[in-house]
Design an enzyme around this catalytic site. Structure first.
Site, PDB file in Angstrom:
ATOM      1  N   GLY A   1     -15.809  15.870  13.573  1.00 38.45           N
ATOM      2  CA  GLY A   1     -15.745  17.010  12.671  1.00 38.45           C
ATOM      3  C   GLY A   1     -14.323  17.408  12.346  1.00 38.45           C
ATOM      4  O   GLY A   1     -13.353  16.817  12.824  1.00 38.45           O
TER       5      GLY A   1
ATOM      6  N   ARG B   1     -12.543  14.558  19.021  1.00 35.87           N
ATOM      7  CA  ARG B   1     -13.802  15.253  18.753  1.00 35.87           C
ATOM      8  C   ARG B   1     -14.262  14.963  17.334  1.00 35.87           C
ATOM      9  O   ARG B   1     -13.438  14.786  16.445  1.00 35.87           O
ATOM     10  CB  ARG B   1     -13.603  16.767  18.907  1.00 35.87           C
ATOM     11  CG  ARG B   1     -13.048  17.201  20.240  1.00 35.87           C
ATOM     12  CD  ARG B   1     -12.582  18.642  20.183  1.00 35.87           C
ATOM     13  NE  ARG B   1     -12.167  19.137  21.485  1.00 35.87           N
ATOM     14  CZ  ARG B   1     -11.555  20.297  21.699  1.00 35.87           C
ATOM     15  NH1 ARG B   1     -11.285  21.089  20.657  1.00 35.87           N
ATOM     16  NH2 ARG B   1     -11.210  20.661  22.909  1.00 35.87           N
TER      17      ARG B   1
ATOM     18  N   ARG C   1       1.223   6.483  16.055  1.00 39.84           N
ATOM     19  CA  ARG C   1       2.623   6.186  16.408  1.00 39.84           C
ATOM     20  C   ARG C   1       3.448   7.443  16.621  1.00 39.84           C
ATOM     21  O   ARG C   1       4.499   7.399  17.255  1.00 39.84           O
ATOM     22  CB  ARG C   1       3.265   5.310  15.337  1.00 39.84           C
ATOM     23  CG  ARG C   1       2.780   3.881  15.343  1.00 39.84           C
ATOM     24  CD  ARG C   1       3.549   3.039  14.359  1.00 39.84           C
ATOM     25  NE  ARG C   1       3.325   3.476  12.981  1.00 39.84           N
ATOM     26  CZ  ARG C   1       4.019   3.043  11.933  1.00 39.84           C
ATOM     27  NH1 ARG C   1       5.001   2.177  12.108  1.00 39.84           N
ATOM     28  NH2 ARG C   1       3.734   3.468  10.717  1.00 39.84           N
TER      29      ARG C   1
ATOM     30  N   GLY D   1       0.267   8.992  12.440  1.00 40.02           N
ATOM     31  CA  GLY D   1      -0.959   8.764  13.193  1.00 40.02           C
ATOM     32  C   GLY D   1      -0.667   8.498  14.659  1.00 40.02           C
ATOM     33  O   GLY D   1       0.072   9.241  15.312  1.00 40.02           O
TER      34      GLY D   1
ATOM     35  N   ASP E   1      -4.057  18.057   8.946  1.00 40.49           N
ATOM     36  CA  ASP E   1      -4.156  19.502   8.737  1.00 40.49           C
ATOM     37  C   ASP E   1      -3.934  20.253  10.051  1.00 40.49           C
ATOM     38  O   ASP E   1      -3.277  21.306  10.077  1.00 40.49           O
ATOM     39  CB  ASP E   1      -5.524  19.866   8.169  1.00 40.49           C
ATOM     40  CG  ASP E   1      -5.785  19.246   6.809  1.00 40.49           C
ATOM     41  OD1 ASP E   1      -4.804  18.965   6.095  1.00 40.49           O
ATOM     42  OD2 ASP E   1      -6.967  19.057   6.476  1.00 40.49           O
TER      43      ASP E   1
ATOM     44  N   ASP F   1     -17.460  20.346   4.065  1.00 39.93           N
ATOM     45  CA  ASP F   1     -17.449  18.920   4.395  1.00 39.93           C
ATOM     46  C   ASP F   1     -18.871  18.415   4.599  1.00 39.93           C
ATOM     47  O   ASP F   1     -19.665  19.056   5.306  1.00 39.93           O
ATOM     48  CB  ASP F   1     -16.650  18.673   5.674  1.00 39.93           C
ATOM     49  CG  ASP F   1     -15.155  18.855   5.497  1.00 39.93           C
ATOM     50  OD1 ASP F   1     -14.695  18.885   4.341  1.00 39.93           O
ATOM     51  OD2 ASP F   1     -14.456  18.958   6.519  1.00 39.93           O
TER      52      ASP F   1
END
Length: 319
Positions: free
Chosen positions: A290, A288, A227, A225, A255, A16
């Site tokens: 990342g 957090r 909700r 998300g 994930d 990433d």
């Protein structure tokens, strides 16, 4: 904690490269300022790391380039105790890279160059047959070729593993593949891509989940998300509200949910309890920055669940 369950993850591994800024740029717009950092990622690797930190005995099947990014990726997985003996080093293709933009509200935009991930083959998967035999749960995604995913699902079914497909990014799938899936976990946009209509309200979520279940998976979980998650199974559909937190970076939250869900199911938790376990892991991760760096430990997940049990108001309300 129960004995560590065996979780097999077949999927992608990426490096990433992340830029945080006040907002996401519009097409043609350049925004100055913001923080840049790199980290390990890829949907498959993210899920494997989550499952390992959540208490699973994890094996990862994937493909990396013969380069520093690939070597770093494998080393990072091993540091989390993940069995990497079935990670293939590709002699020709580079390791995968994800370019991620994160806005001020934690929302993100991602472009992926899959590299070696695009060459993960059915032969690579078949070479890991022993790992399938010992797996309680198989977890797959769609950042690798669909025929490879189909092969993994067939092997998982034959071995008696519970098969979870996280259909991200959304792609056309053969009907036979979906009939081999036990648990299907799209988010709202992915669910919309499969059913062909907008999924933007609880009523439309319920319709989409019921329609997806008719395609074969006996359980459909649509992640929503902040909700929560809509769970559709043989007993009907229901919303499990999210745990209310202040999001800093939502990258990889799906994930994290999937990886923790896999461990919860492998431990024999009832479905809703396993979903709640996944939600707790995801809730911690979005506080957090990342991706893999934000994945919580088992102790942190358990602590948050105990806190929610003491203070039920931490669960957000449905719309």
């Amino acid at each position: 904690m129960p004995k560590s369950p065996a979780v097999l993850v077949v999927g992608s591994n990426m490096r990433d490269m992340v830029v945080r800024s006040a907002a996401l740029p519009r097409p043609g717009e350049t925004l100055l300022g913001g923080e840049f950092f790199t980290g390990q990622g890829g949907k498959g690797a993210n899920q494997a790391v989550t499952a390992a930190r959540a208490g699973g005995d994890v094996t990862f099947v994937g493909r990396v380039g013969n380069d520093s990014l690939g070597r770093d990726a494998v080393a990072a997985l091993k540091r989390d105790g993940i069995d990497c003996r079935h990670v293939v080093v590709d002699p020709k293709r580079p390791s995968g890279v994800a370019l991620i933009l994160v806005g001020g509200a934690g929302e993100n935009s991602i472009a992926v160059a899959p590299g070696a991930n695009a060459a993960l083959s059915a032969a690579d998967v078949k070479a890991a047959s022993r790992a399938f035999q010992r797996a309680a749960v198989l977890l797959v995604q769609l950042e690798i070729p669909v025929p490879t995913v189909a092969c993994a699902i067939r092997l998982g079914r034959r071995a008696g593993a519970r098969v979870i497909l996280n259909p991200a990014p959304a792609a056309p799938l053969p009907a036979a593949l979906l009939r081999g899936v036990d648990i299907f976990t799209p988010n709202e946009s992915e669910a919309a891509a499969f059913v062909g209509h907008a999924v933007d309200s609880l009523r439309s979520v319920a319709r989409a989940a019921a329609a997806l279940r008719t395609l074969g998976p006996p359980v459909v979980i649509v992640t929503l998300g902040a909700r929560g998650a809509w769970v559709q199974d043989g007993s009907g559909g229901r919303l499990l509200p999210a745990i209310a937190v202040k999001a800093v970076d939502t990258t990889g939250a799906g994930d994290v949910f999937s990886g923790a869900l896999a461990v919860g199911l492998a431990e024999g938790r009832p479905l809703d309890d396993a979903v709640r376990f996944g939600q707790a892991a995801a809730a911690i991760s979005v506080t957090r920055p990342g991706t893999q760096s934000s994945v919580p430990s088992r102790a942190e997940i358990d602590a948050l669940l105990r806190k929610v049990a003491r203070h039920p108001g931490l669960a957000s309300r449905s719309e």
